[in-house]
Design an enzyme around this catalytic site. Structure first.
Site, PDB file in Angstrom:
ATOM      1  N   LEU A  76       0.828  -1.219   0.000  1.00  0.00           N
ATOM      2  CA  LEU A  76       0.000   0.000   0.000  1.00  0.00           C
ATOM      3  C   LEU A  76       0.858   1.263   0.000  1.00  0.00           C
ATOM      4  O   LEU A  76       0.340   2.361  -0.175  1.00  0.00           O
ATOM      5  CB  LEU A  76      -0.954   0.003   1.204  1.00  0.00           C
ATOM      6  CG  LEU A  76      -2.077  -1.051   1.180  1.00  0.00           C
ATOM      7  CD1 LEU A  76      -2.902  -0.979   2.454  1.00  0.00           C
ATOM      8  CD2 LEU A  76      -2.973  -0.883  -0.044  1.00  0.00           C
ATOM      9  N   ASP A 129       0.628  -9.550  -5.213  1.00  0.00           N
ATOM     10  CA  ASP A 129       1.894  -8.820  -5.038  1.00  0.00           C
ATOM     11  C   ASP A 129       1.759  -7.440  -5.693  1.00  0.00           C
ATOM     12  O   ASP A 129       2.666  -6.973  -6.386  1.00  0.00           O
ATOM     13  CB  ASP A 129       3.089  -9.595  -5.598  1.00  0.00           C
ATOM     14  CG  ASP A 129       4.425  -8.951  -5.216  1.00  0.00           C
ATOM     15  OD1 ASP A 129       4.435  -8.028  -4.375  1.00  0.00           O
ATOM     16  OD2 ASP A 129       5.461  -9.376  -5.768  1.00  0.00           O
TER      17      ASP A 129
HETATM   18 ZN    ZN Z   1       8.371 -10.027  -2.678  1.00  0.00          ZN
END
Ligand code: ZN
Length: 458
Positions: free
Chosen positions: A66, A332
């Protein structure tokens, strides 16, 4: 807010439910499922006709960057969680490689407070394994646990010292925390920027060998077996890693693994440009789609860590997800500013955004190709991550928090980074025609996002 979702296909893998049914939400909780739901609904209930759509527990993405605090030009808690909501996610786990890093209860408290005010969806926090994610000295794991982290990881980095990793596992076990690891052996990977193979040679880019990941996966398996601590290997990208995990799980070693859509969709040829990709490894991808998006060679939106691998590795990841070796799918999501990515391939930062394209790519590679049925696929986004992290989420049990995702498995749409909720547009899937889309995202009974209508957080 009370709502009645009528006529949807309700799928809750945790309770083995898969039926067309009504779902009643009342006071932020799941109140009833099935024929009796409508009759229990209060008079002022908001009705949502979801016939033809899938209704499932709110999706969880346990691997999200984030970028707040410290890198808010890339993303903020507000924009990152808005992107999560659009992608159908009701909970995310944010990684600790922020600035400052989440290696103390103070930074945890800051994120927790901001997430409560500005987060559109639930934000769970992963703490660091080592101070400053430097790999040298353990972070205060006990106080991080007391503060409320759901796991520890040095993601983006990898603890190289096996003795420190062993002690981290021993502490984590005492505090019943899973240890998540970004598996990368620095001495083998050095400054590699793409998968080491034919294409790294052809393109003149430094290689990131598969053994650089497998070495640490093997290390983690040995340490998990020795300590009894739970180790979760992040963003698995190689066939060898899948094999190691499969064998370890057969021996009941407490290890688990996750995979990301880019690793089970793309391969390293993509870095040679779209023309080469669609002629070779992309040939059978998404059969029936006539228009293929184009991109140039050395496009930095195809640079991530670990890198895109070979077609054999991609196949092994698909198989690992199908047979349960890899029980979790995550994005991810790693936003970067345009100016950071608009440089030579060598100098660009690793990482791509993923929250808004994740569900569709997973549906396309597993459900639409008949590799997995919907209940098995949904489990990888709900009950599996909830179980790993000990979250009271990922189910539609009566009385559970009303985190619910409604999606259309068949809707076709084009992912356009300019209309993304994320602050960044570094996605290799920009302009791709995708199949499957979140239609409504409900967090604790409140609709935080729905197709056409956007409802802002308070
Ligand atoms: Zn990673």
């Amino acid at each position: 807010m009370n709502s009645l979702l009528t006529g949807g296909r309700v799928i809750d893998p945790a309770n083995r439910i898969d039926q067309v049914a009504d779902l009643l939400i009342s006071d932020g909780k799941i109140k009833a499922i099935g024929p009796g739901a409508a009759s229990q609904a209060p008079g002022d209930v908001e009705r949502m006709d979801v016939a033809g759509l899938v209704v499932c527990p709110g999706l969880i993405d346990l691997h999200v960057h984030l970028r707040e605090p410290g890198q808010t030009a890339k993303e903020t808690i507000a924009t990152g969680t808005a992107a999560a909501a659009r992608g159908g996610f009701t909970s995310v786990v944010c990684m600790p490689n922020t600035s400052p890093t989440i290696d103390n209860s103070g930074t945890f408290a800051l994120i927790h407070e901001r997430a409560a005010k500005q987060g559109v969806v639930n934000v769970f926090v992963a703490g660091a394994i080592t101070k400053g994610i430097a790999g040298e000295e353990l972070a205060p794991i006990g106080s991080l646990k007391r503060a409320g982290v759901v796991a520890i990881t040095d993601d983006g980095h990898c603890v190289q010292n096996n003795e420190i990793m062993r002690r981290a596992l021993e502490y984590a076990k005492m505090f019943d925390l899973p240890v998540m690891d970004h598996c990368q052996d620095y001495s083998l990977v050095t400054d590699g920027v793409m998968h080491e193979g034919y294409w790294s040679t052809a393109l003149g880019l430094r290689g990131w060998p598969v053994a650089g990941e497998e070495m640490i996966v093997a290390r983690n398996i040995l340490l998990a077996e020795m300590t009894g601590a739970r180790v979760h290997c992040q963003h698995i990208s190689t066939a060898g890693s899948v094999k190691l995990l499969r064998e370890a799980k057969r021996r009941s070693v407490p290890v688990s693994g996750e995979a990301c859509p880019h690793h089970f969709t793309l391969t390293d040829v993509a870095i040679a440009g779209s023309e080469k990709f669609w002629k070779t490894d992309g040939k059978e991808l998404f059969a029936g789609v006539s228009e293929h998006p184009t991109w140039p060679a050395y496009d930095t939106n195809f640079k991530m860590n670990p890198p895109l691998r070979s077609a054999e590795d991609r196949e092994a990841i698909l198989e690992g997800i199908v047979d349960g070796t890899l029980e979790i799918i995550c994005s991810d999501h790693a936003p970067h500013c345009d100016y950071e990515k608009e440089v030579e391939f060598d100098s660009a930062p690793f990482g791509i955004t993923g929250l808004e394209s994740e569900l569709a790519l997973s549906l396309m590679q597993f459900f639409h190709t008949k590799r997995l049925g919907l209940p098995d696929l949904i489990a990888k986004f709900t009950v599996a991550p909830a179980r790993l992290l000990g979250l009271a989420k990922g189910t539609l049990s009566i009385g559970a928090d009303a985190d619910v995702t409604v999606f259309d498995a068949d809707q076709e749409w084009v992912f356009d980074k300019t209309s993304s909720a994320s602050k960044s547009g570094n996605s290799p899937f920009d302009g791709w025609r995708l199949k499957g889309k979140a239609m409504a995202t409900i967090v604790s009974g409140r609709k935080v996002w729905a197709e056409e209508v956007e409802i802002s957080a308070t």
